[in-house]
Enzyme design. Sequence first.
Site, short mmCIF file in Angstrom:
data_model
loop_
_atom_site.label_atom_id
_atom_site.label_comp_id
_atom_site.label_asym_id
_atom_site.label_seq_id
_atom_site.Cartn_x
_atom_site.Cartn_y
_atom_site.Cartn_z
N ASP A 173 9.86 2.80 13.44
CA ASP A 173 8.41 3.07 13.39
C ASP A 173 7.82 3.69 14.67
O ASP A 173 6.73 3.26 15.12
CB ASP A 173 7.63 1.78 13.05
CG ASP A 173 8.02 1.18 11.71
OD1 ASP A 173 8.91 1.72 11.05
OD2 ASP A 173 7.43 0.14 11.34
N ASP A 198 6.90 3.31 8.81
CA ASP A 198 5.92 2.52 8.08
C ASP A 198 5.13 3.53 7.24
O ASP A 198 4.68 4.56 7.77
CB ASP A 198 5.02 1.83 9.12
CG ASP A 198 4.53 0.46 8.69
OD1 ASP A 198 5.29 -0.28 8.04
OD2 ASP A 198 3.38 0.11 9.04
N HIS A 233 2.45 3.44 4.15
CA HIS A 233 1.66 2.65 3.20
C HIS A 233 0.75 3.52 2.33
O HIS A 233 0.19 4.50 2.81
CB HIS A 233 0.73 1.69 3.97
CG HIS A 233 1.45 0.72 4.87
ND1 HIS A 233 2.49 -0.07 4.44
CD2 HIS A 233 1.27 0.41 6.18
CE1 HIS A 233 2.89 -0.83 5.45
NE2 HIS A 233 2.18 -0.55 6.52
N HIS A 267 -3.57 -0.51 0.96
CA HIS A 267 -2.42 -1.42 1.04
C HIS A 267 -2.85 -2.86 1.32
O HIS A 267 -3.82 -3.10 2.04
CB HIS A 267 -1.46 -0.93 2.15
CG HIS A 267 -0.15 -1.64 2.15
ND1 HIS A 267 0.25 -2.46 3.19
CD2 HIS A 267 0.85 -1.68 1.24
CE1 HIS A 267 1.45 -2.95 2.91
NE2 HIS A 267 1.84 -2.49 1.74
N HIS A 286 -3.37 1.73 8.73
CA HIS A 286 -2.43 2.45 9.60
C HIS A 286 -1.31 3.06 8.76
O HIS A 286 -1.01 2.56 7.67
CB HIS A 286 -1.83 1.51 10.65
CG HIS A 286 -0.99 0.43 10.03
ND1 HIS A 286 -1.53 -0.71 9.48
CD2 HIS A 286 0.35 0.34 9.83
CE1 HIS A 286 -0.56 -1.46 8.98
NE2 HIS A 286 0.60 -0.86 9.17
N LYS A 329 9.06 2.47 4.40
CA LYS A 329 8.91 1.06 3.98
C LYS A 329 7.44 0.68 3.93
O LYS A 329 6.61 1.31 4.58
CB LYS A 329 9.67 0.15 4.95
CG LYS A 329 9.15 0.25 6.37
CD LYS A 329 10.04 -0.49 7.34
CE LYS A 329 9.47 -0.45 8.72
NZ LYS A 329 8.13 -1.05 8.87
N CYS A 385 8.06 -5.17 13.53
CA CYS A 385 9.04 -4.42 12.72
C CYS A 385 10.42 -4.35 13.36
O CYS A 385 11.42 -4.37 12.66
CB CYS A 385 8.47 -3.06 12.38
SG CYS A 385 7.08 -3.21 11.23
C1 VGL Z 1 4.11 -2.84 12.22
C2 VGL Z 1 2.29 -4.17 11.88
C3 VGL Z 1 2.04 -3.56 10.66
C4 VGL Z 1 5.24 -2.45 13.11
C5 VGL Z 1 3.89 -2.23 11.01
O1 VGL Z 1 5.78 -1.31 12.97
O2 VGL Z 1 5.63 -3.28 13.97
N1 VGL Z 1 3.31 -3.82 12.65
N2 VGL Z 1 2.86 -2.60 10.23
ZN ZN Z 2 2.41 -1.52 8.45
#
Ligand code: VGL
Ligand code: ZN
Length: 213
Positions: free
Chosen positions: A12, A50, A52, A56, A86, A111, A156
């Site tokens: 990510d 990430d 979404h 979401h 995000h 994901k 993550c």
């Molecule tokens: C993440 C919070 C929400 C991450 C992703 O990549 O760590 N944290 N979505």
């Molecule tokens: Zn996320």
Amino acid sequence: MTQQNKALIVVDVQNDFLPGGALAVAGGDEIVPVVNTLTAAFETVVLTADWHPAGHVSFASSHAGSAPFDVIEIEGTGSQVLWPDHCVAGTAGADFAPGLETTHAAVIVRKGMHENCDSYSGFMEADRKTKTGLAGWLAERGIREVWVCGLATDFCVSWTALDAAAAGFTVHVVEEASRAIDADGSLAKARAAWAEAGVDTVTVADTLKALGR
Ligand code: VGL
Ligand code: ZN
């Protein structure tokens, strides 16, 4: 192929997790050159993103009366931290960070694509049942040992590392190539969970040495 059983998983490293992004991780931009050093050293590189849908379940904006960083209970998932919107699929915030070396990655795992389920992990969604297929992809290529880095260390990266260990891989976290959100002791909790699961932390120098570079 000299590294047949080793892979790097870059988690990510996307605009929304950089300073100025929707869910900024302090110093997130600083890891880009460090990650690139690792990427250049590995023959097998996996990127996660990430990704979404709008609306979401992990977005505070999807729950009336909730604010970012509240924790709620969701059926099928359990506790869910709510985040600012995000990494909405296809938006600039979901793009990889400027300067991140991506051309050498064999696969990109997206994901968190299901509206009603989050996925911190690159291996399995928050329902703890739905798999992304990454364990199979790695296993079919003979990978046995993975190095994990990226954003954010305590969410993550950590979940991806723990799921890799649960799937039977030997796992190392490269903290030097990662940055944490560190909300509510989450980084300390993550490190304790790694120790419990046999996941160790290594430096970039350790990693290059392990690769014979
Ligand atoms: C993440 C919070 C929400 C991450 C992703 O990549 O760590 N944290 N979505
Ligand atoms: Zn996320």
